[in-house]
Design a protein around this motif. Structure first.
Motif, PDB file in Angstrom:
ATOM      1  N   ARG A  24       0.893  -1.068  -0.040  1.00  0.00           N
ATOM      2  CA  ARG A  24       0.084  -0.062   0.004  1.00  0.00           C
ATOM      3  C   ARG A  24       0.927   1.335   0.079  1.00  0.00           C
ATOM      4  O   ARG A  24       2.206   1.342   0.593  1.00  0.00           O
ATOM      5  CB  ARG A  24      -0.897   0.040   1.078  1.00  0.00           C
ATOM      6  N   HIS A  25       0.474   2.346  -0.698  1.00  0.00           N
ATOM      7  CA  HIS A  25       1.071   3.703  -0.561  1.00  0.00           C
ATOM      8  C   HIS A  25       0.265   4.728  -0.269  1.00  0.00           C
ATOM      9  O   HIS A  25      -1.052   4.575  -0.321  1.00  0.00           O
ATOM     10  CB  HIS A  25       1.491   3.937  -2.085  1.00  0.00           C
ATOM     11  N   SER A  26       0.885   5.713   0.356  1.00  0.00           N
ATOM     12  CA  SER A  26      -0.175   6.992   0.569  1.00  0.00           C
ATOM     13  C   SER A  26      -0.556   7.716  -0.710  1.00  0.00           C
ATOM     14  O   SER A  26       0.249   7.598  -1.611  1.00  0.00           O
ATOM     15  CB  SER A  26       0.777   8.073   1.496  1.00  0.00           C
ATOM     16  N   ALA A  27      -1.763   8.510  -0.538  1.00  0.00           N
ATOM     17  CA  ALA A  27      -1.876   9.411  -1.638  1.00  0.00           C
ATOM     18  C   ALA A  27      -0.613  10.275  -1.940  1.00  0.00           C
ATOM     19  O   ALA A  27      -0.400  10.324  -3.460  1.00  0.00           O
ATOM     20  CB  ALA A  27      -3.230  10.086  -1.204  1.00  0.00           C
ATOM     21  N   GLY A  28       0.118  10.664  -1.205  1.00  0.00           N
ATOM     22  CA  GLY A  28       1.012  11.512  -1.507  1.00  0.00           C
ATOM     23  C   GLY A  28       2.102  10.972  -2.193  1.00  0.00           C
ATOM     24  O   GLY A  28       2.791  11.142  -3.407  1.00  0.00           O
ATOM     25  N   GLU A  29       2.339   9.752  -2.069  1.00  0.00           N
ATOM     26  CA  GLU A  29       3.622   8.991  -2.560  1.00  0.00           C
ATOM     27  C   GLU A  29       2.914   8.476  -4.100  1.00  0.00           C
ATOM     28  O   GLU A  29       3.749   8.507  -5.050  1.00  0.00           O
ATOM     29  CB  GLU A  29       3.699   7.300  -1.947  1.00  0.00           C
ATOM     30  N   ILE A  30       1.695   8.041  -4.126  1.00  0.00           N
ATOM     31  CA  ILE A  30       1.182   7.883  -5.477  1.00  0.00           C
ATOM     32  C   ILE A  30       1.121   9.130  -6.242  1.00  0.00           C
ATOM     33  O   ILE A  30       1.618   9.216  -7.475  1.00  0.00           O
ATOM     34  CB  ILE A  30      -0.287   7.594  -5.371  1.00  0.00           C
ATOM     35  N   ALA A  31       0.749  10.406  -5.848  1.00  0.00           N
ATOM     36  CA  ALA A  31       0.660  11.580  -6.477  1.00  0.00           C
ATOM     37  C   ALA A  31       2.140  11.999  -7.095  1.00  0.00           C
ATOM     38  O   ALA A  31       2.186  12.254  -8.251  1.00  0.00           O
ATOM     39  CB  ALA A  31      -0.031  12.681  -5.748  1.00  0.00           C
ATOM     40  N   ALA A  32       3.076  11.679  -6.147  1.00  0.00           N
ATOM     41  CA  ALA A  32       4.681  12.125  -6.581  1.00  0.00           C
ATOM     42  C   ALA A  32       5.203  11.239  -7.626  1.00  0.00           C
ATOM     43  O   ALA A  32       5.904  11.673  -8.376  1.00  0.00           O
ATOM     44  CB  ALA A  32       5.463  11.714  -5.248  1.00  0.00           C
ATOM     45  N   SER A  33       4.442  10.090  -7.958  1.00  0.00           N
ATOM     46  CA  SER A  33       4.929   9.445  -9.047  1.00  0.00           C
ATOM     47  C   SER A  33       4.569   9.645 -10.537  1.00  0.00           C
ATOM     48  O   SER A  33       4.956   8.900 -11.359  1.00  0.00           O
ATOM     49  CB  SER A  33       4.584   7.856  -8.697  1.00  0.00           C
ATOM     50  N   VAL A  54      -9.797  -0.441  -5.197  1.00  0.00           N
ATOM     51  CA  VAL A  54      -8.741  -0.239  -4.114  1.00  0.00           C
ATOM     52  C   VAL A  54      -9.535   0.364  -2.710  1.00  0.00           C
ATOM     53  O   VAL A  54     -10.851   0.629  -3.148  1.00  0.00           O
ATOM     54  CB  VAL A  54      -7.749   1.063  -4.432  1.00  0.00           C
ATOM     55  N   ARG A  55      -8.999   0.102  -1.754  1.00  0.00           N
ATOM     56  CA  ARG A  55      -9.654   0.624  -0.412  1.00  0.00           C
ATOM     57  C   ARG A  55      -8.621   1.380   0.102  1.00  0.00           C
ATOM     58  O   ARG A  55      -7.613   1.417  -0.292  1.00  0.00           O
ATOM     59  CB  ARG A  55     -10.065  -0.511   0.462  1.00  0.00           C
ATOM     60  N   ASP A  56      -9.112   2.323   1.072  1.00  0.00           N
ATOM     61  CA  ASP A  56      -8.166   3.284   1.610  1.00  0.00           C
ATOM     62  C   ASP A  56      -8.272   3.258   3.214  1.00  0.00           C
ATOM     63  O   ASP A  56      -9.465   2.795   3.499  1.00  0.00           O
ATOM     64  CB  ASP A  56      -8.494   4.415   0.983  1.00  0.00           C
ATOM     65  N   GLU A  57      -7.420   3.664   3.670  1.00  0.00           N
ATOM     66  CA  GLU A  57      -7.453   3.514   5.325  1.00  0.00           C
ATOM     67  C   GLU A  57      -6.717   4.762   5.925  1.00  0.00           C
ATOM     68  O   GLU A  57      -5.599   5.154   5.395  1.00  0.00           O
ATOM     69  CB  GLU A  57      -6.763   2.288   5.944  1.00  0.00           C
ATOM     70  N   LEU A  64      -3.638   5.955   3.225  1.00  0.00           N
ATOM     71  CA  LEU A  64      -3.114   4.776   2.703  1.00  0.00           C
ATOM     72  C   LEU A  64      -4.180   3.873   1.447  1.00  0.00           C
ATOM     73  O   LEU A  64      -5.392   3.543   2.013  1.00  0.00           O
ATOM     74  CB  LEU A  64      -2.558   3.665   3.580  1.00  0.00           C
ATOM     75  N   TYR A  65      -3.604   3.759   0.486  1.00  0.00           N
ATOM     76  CA  TYR A  65      -4.454   2.906  -0.645  1.00  0.00           C
ATOM     77  C   TYR A  65      -3.934   1.445  -1.005  1.00  0.00           C
ATOM     78  O   TYR A  65      -2.611   1.289  -0.804  1.00  0.00           O
ATOM     79  CB  TYR A  65      -4.507   3.821  -1.788  1.00  0.00           C
ATOM     80  N   GLU A  66      -4.498   0.607  -0.904  1.00  0.00           N
ATOM     81  CA  GLU A  66      -4.178  -0.863  -1.250  1.00  0.00           C
ATOM     82  C   GLU A  66      -5.215  -1.454  -2.323  1.00  0.00           C
ATOM     83  O   GLU A  66      -6.350  -1.001  -2.295  1.00  0.00           O
ATOM     84  CB  GLU A  66      -3.992  -1.502  -0.073  1.00  0.00           C
ATOM     85  N   ILE A  67      -4.902  -2.457  -3.018  1.00  0.00           N
ATOM     86  CA  ILE A  67      -5.945  -3.178  -4.060  1.00  0.00           C
ATOM     87  C   ILE A  67      -6.581  -3.808  -3.130  1.00  0.00           C
ATOM     88  O   ILE A  67      -6.353  -4.578  -2.025  1.00  0.00           O
ATOM     89  CB  ILE A  67      -4.638  -3.929  -4.858  1.00  0.00           C
TER      90      ILE A  67
END
Length: 120
Positions: A24-33, A54-57, A64-67
């Motif tokens: 899982r990754h944070s929204a910020g990590e995803i956006a930075a990619s 995906v689900r988030d927590e 945090l997002y994960e499949i």
């Protein structure tokens, strides 16, 4: 299934799914990619979340997002019908047919041949 297919139709969303494949990754990590704006990435994440892929927590100040692999099942089963004729079973069946034909021809030429090679 239509919602899932629509969600994966976009290449950015497919890339996000690949990114989330192992952890899982944070929204910020995803956006930075990505070379698109954070609000655009947030919209893509919302589509993936709404489709159930995906689900988030919320953890502290991070989301945090994960499949969620359960949502892929119907689509995978539907797609499998197109992959089956192209799979290995078809090729193995053709090989088996060729081996049997060759054995029949060899026995027709030499009835004492049993398929084993003898060395002198």
């Amino acid at each position: 299934m239509d919602r899932v297919a629509g969600a994966i139709a976009d290449p950015v969303r497919r890339d996000i799914l690949v990114m989330l494949r192992h952890r899982r990754h944070s929204a910020g990590e995803i956006a930075a990619s990505f070379a698109i704006s954070r609000p655009a990435v947030s919209r893509h994440l919302r589509v993936l979340r709404d489709s159930g892929l995906v689900r988030d927590e919320v953890v502290g100040r991070s989301r945090l997002y994960e499949i969620d692999p359960r949502q892929f099942t119907d689509l995978v089963e539907w797609l499998a019908q197109f992959a089956e004729p192209l799979g290995w079973q078809h090729r193995l069946d053709a090989l088996e047919t060729e081996v049997r034909r060759t054995r029949r021809e060899r026995l027709a030429r030499d009835p004492t041949a049993n398929g084993e090679e003898h060395t002198a």
